[in-house]
Scaffold this motif. Structure first.
Motif, short mmCIF file in Angstrom:
data_model
loop_
_atom_site.label_atom_id
_atom_site.label_comp_id
_atom_site.label_asym_id
_atom_site.label_seq_id
_atom_site.Cartn_x
_atom_site.Cartn_y
_atom_site.Cartn_z
N ALA A 20 77.53 0.28 -28.00
CA ALA A 20 76.12 0.53 -27.69
C ALA A 20 75.94 0.96 -26.23
N TYR A 21 76.67 0.32 -25.34
CA TYR A 21 76.62 0.66 -23.91
C TYR A 21 77.06 2.11 -23.69
N PHE B 147 84.86 -7.09 -26.90
CA PHE B 147 84.21 -5.79 -26.68
C PHE B 147 82.76 -5.96 -26.26
N SER B 148 82.61 -6.81 -25.25
CA SER B 148 81.36 -6.96 -24.50
C SER B 148 81.68 -6.64 -23.04
N GLU C 85 69.14 -4.60 -24.38
CA GLU C 85 69.30 -3.36 -23.62
C GLU C 85 70.13 -2.32 -24.37
N ASP C 86 71.19 -2.76 -25.02
CA ASP C 86 72.12 -1.83 -25.68
C ASP C 86 72.26 -2.07 -27.17
N LEU C 87 72.64 -3.29 -27.53
CA LEU C 87 73.03 -3.57 -28.92
C LEU C 87 71.87 -3.44 -29.90
N VAL C 88 70.75 -4.09 -29.63
CA VAL C 88 69.60 -4.03 -30.53
C VAL C 88 69.09 -2.60 -30.70
N PRO C 89 68.95 -1.81 -29.61
CA PRO C 89 68.49 -0.42 -29.79
C PRO C 89 69.45 0.42 -30.64
N MET C 90 70.75 0.21 -30.52
CA MET C 90 71.70 0.96 -31.35
C MET C 90 71.49 0.65 -32.83
N ILE C 91 71.35 -0.64 -33.15
CA ILE C 91 71.15 -1.03 -34.54
C ILE C 91 69.83 -0.46 -35.08
N LEU D 10 84.36 4.06 -28.59
CA LEU D 10 85.02 3.54 -27.39
C LEU D 10 85.27 4.69 -26.43
N ASP D 11 85.63 4.35 -25.19
CA ASP D 11 85.90 5.41 -24.21
C ASP D 11 87.38 5.78 -24.20
#
Length: 492
Positions: free
Chosen positions: A75-76, A113-114, A139-145, A384-385
């Motif tokens: 998500a980040y 993976f945090s 900030e990241d996880l909830v918006p992605m879902i 992933l990067d």
């Protein structure tokens, strides 16, 4: 007499026509030569081609779904990309024109993976969890879902797993290792209901939870918490099950175990010992890290036979202990990958961890799982990067989609297309059906979807193309699968 002979000739002609009916199919292929879920139209014919028979009348398990996992790392990274590429990736995973994921997983509090260690209940001895908060996820996880939910036309199920309880609930007061103190069993059960309620307020319904990720531990490398089969079953039977029931979450499924398949027998024997121990378990969760070559069919069969009415879901898999290869499709088709066991497996298990082909491992495992009663299959990180992170403990892994945020680039690896061969074409509530396949060099599975289409997945790991005939009742079609390829054949 002539009339009778004419009728006989007509019957023979009709039967002959019936036998020669051509099966109408659509064929999609991903191959080492470069096909990427590509529609294939031209096929060779061969008189000695093996005949693969589809028998839809013989049904097995009902399919729950296929997909990947929402992690803070993924998500980040999505939030570091341009809106165009962020949307492109989410559409590729959840759009009806993409992989159309139907079953997913996420972590409860932090995991490897945090970006760092965190818990939703950081205040020590807060047994009523009055300070519980999922703010870290917003900030990241909830918006992605939530964005994935908007894109998905059919929706998807979410399995949520904690890697550990809040450290203050454990005997070592740490994120890594240790055991849950019995005096906090009730608080840990409350922790789940608080999480479910908080996510529900965000508009996200969780379909299932596991008690803890990898109860055998992970070598004390990142967030973990140890449970024995007896301890976990007692916790579910006496605390978690009743708590979810009384708090209005009785429809949230509880999956037991959540680690590698070799330990299945010990766990399902305890989980499903009797009606009382089984009551709150909806099924069993498993991982694939025990071996890069063995998918443990005997263990899967045993788990199914122990509880044939329960779910058996693969909840985590990835190419682990590898830094991803950037824009190098050939590597994913080459026998060059190694896993954690290449260096660390005990001597008696070294043979389970040879070098392997990443695409082969995915295709072989998913087909092997399906053919041995597994009803759901979930990959690990979606994104992933180029380092294989971010990961706070530097546990580098590969994802189906690799990104380079600094240049806003996206790379869909062959693993993405391999997963899509299943997720896109075998839909929730499909029934796995019988296949007769006399060719031991081809792996094959099939499922009948709710719309009555049939999806047949064929995997060829040989270095030469193979001709085969696909038969359904009295209809046939002659097909070819390329060398080092996976095909999904849709029968309408």
């Amino acid at each position: 007499m002539l009339k009778k002979i004419g009728c006989i000739i007509l019957v023979i002609m009709l039967n002959s026509c019936k036998k020669e009916n051509k099966l109408e199919v659509e064929v999609y292929e991903t191959s080492a030569k470069g096909n990427k879920l590509t529609r294939v139209l031209d096929f060779n014919t061969a008189k000695d081609a093996v005949e693969i028979t589809v028998i839809p009348e013989k049904e097995y398990q009902t399919i729950t779904g296929f997909g990947g996992s929402f992690t803070e790392s993924s998500a980040y990274l999505l939030n570091k990309l341009s809106k165009k590429n962020r949307d492109k990736i989410l559409q590729a995973y959840f759009g009806s024109d993409g992989a159309n994921y139907s079953l997913t997983r996420t972590h409860i509090s932090s995991c490897d993976f945090s970006l760092n260690n965190y818990t939703y209940a950081p205040v020590a001895n807060d047994v009523e969890l009055e300070h519980f908060s999922i703010e870290e996820d917003t900030e990241d996880l909830v918006p992605m879902i939530k964005d994935a939910m908007v894109i998905s036309n059919e929706g998807f199920k979410i399995i949520a797993s904690p890697w550990t309880a809040p450290p203050w609930m454990k005997d070592n007061n740490a994120y890594v290792g240790g055991k849950l103190l019995p005096k906090y069993y009730e608080s840990y059960a409350l922790f789940f209901s608080k999480y479910l309620e908080a996510y529900q307020k965000e508009g996200i319904d969780i379909w299932a939870v596991t008690v803890v990720n990898e109860p055998h531990g992970n070598g004390n490398n990142w967030e973990s918490m140890l449970f024995s089969p007896q301890e976990m079953t007692n916790f579910v039977q006496q605390h978690l099950g009743p708590k979810l029931e009384t708090e209005g979450f009785k429809n949230v499924h509880i999956l037991g175990y959540d680690q590698n398949r070799e330990g299945l027998k010990e766990w399902v024997d305890e989980m499903y010992k009797n009606q009382a121990t089984s009551k709150y378990y909806a099924g069993t969760a498993i991982h694939w890290y025990e071996s890069t070559v063995n998918y443990f069919p005997e263990a899967l069969q045993y788990a199914h036979n122990k509880a044939p009415d329960k779910y058996l879901i693969q909840t985590e898999a990835c190419v682990d202990a590898e830094v991803p290869k950037w824009q190098d499709d050939a590597w994913y088709w080459s026998k060059e990958a190694t896993d954690w066991g290449w260096d660390w497996a005990p001597e008696h298990q070294k043979s389970w961890h040879p070098k392997y082909v990443p695409v082969y491992r995915y295709a072989r495992d998913i087909i092997g799982c399906l053919n041995n009663w597994v009803d759901g299959w979930v990959d690990w990180n979606m994104v992933l990067d180029t380092q294989g992170g971010p990961n706070w403990v530097k546990n580098w892994c590969v994802a189906p989609v690799i990104v380079k945020p600094e240049t806003d680039e996206v790379y869909f690896t062959p693993i993405y297309y391999t997963l899509a061969h299943f997720s896109k074409y075998i839909r929730p509530n499909a029934k796995r059906i019988e296949i007769k396949n006399p060719d031991k060099s081809l792996m094959v599975t099939a499922a009948k979807n709710p719309d009555n289409t049939i999806a047949v997945v064929v995997f060829n790991q040989e270095k030469q193309a193979k001709n085969f005939t696909l038969k359904l009742k009295q209809e046939k079609v002659e097909l070819t699968i390329d060398a080092q390829a996976i095909q999904t054949i849709i029968i309408h």
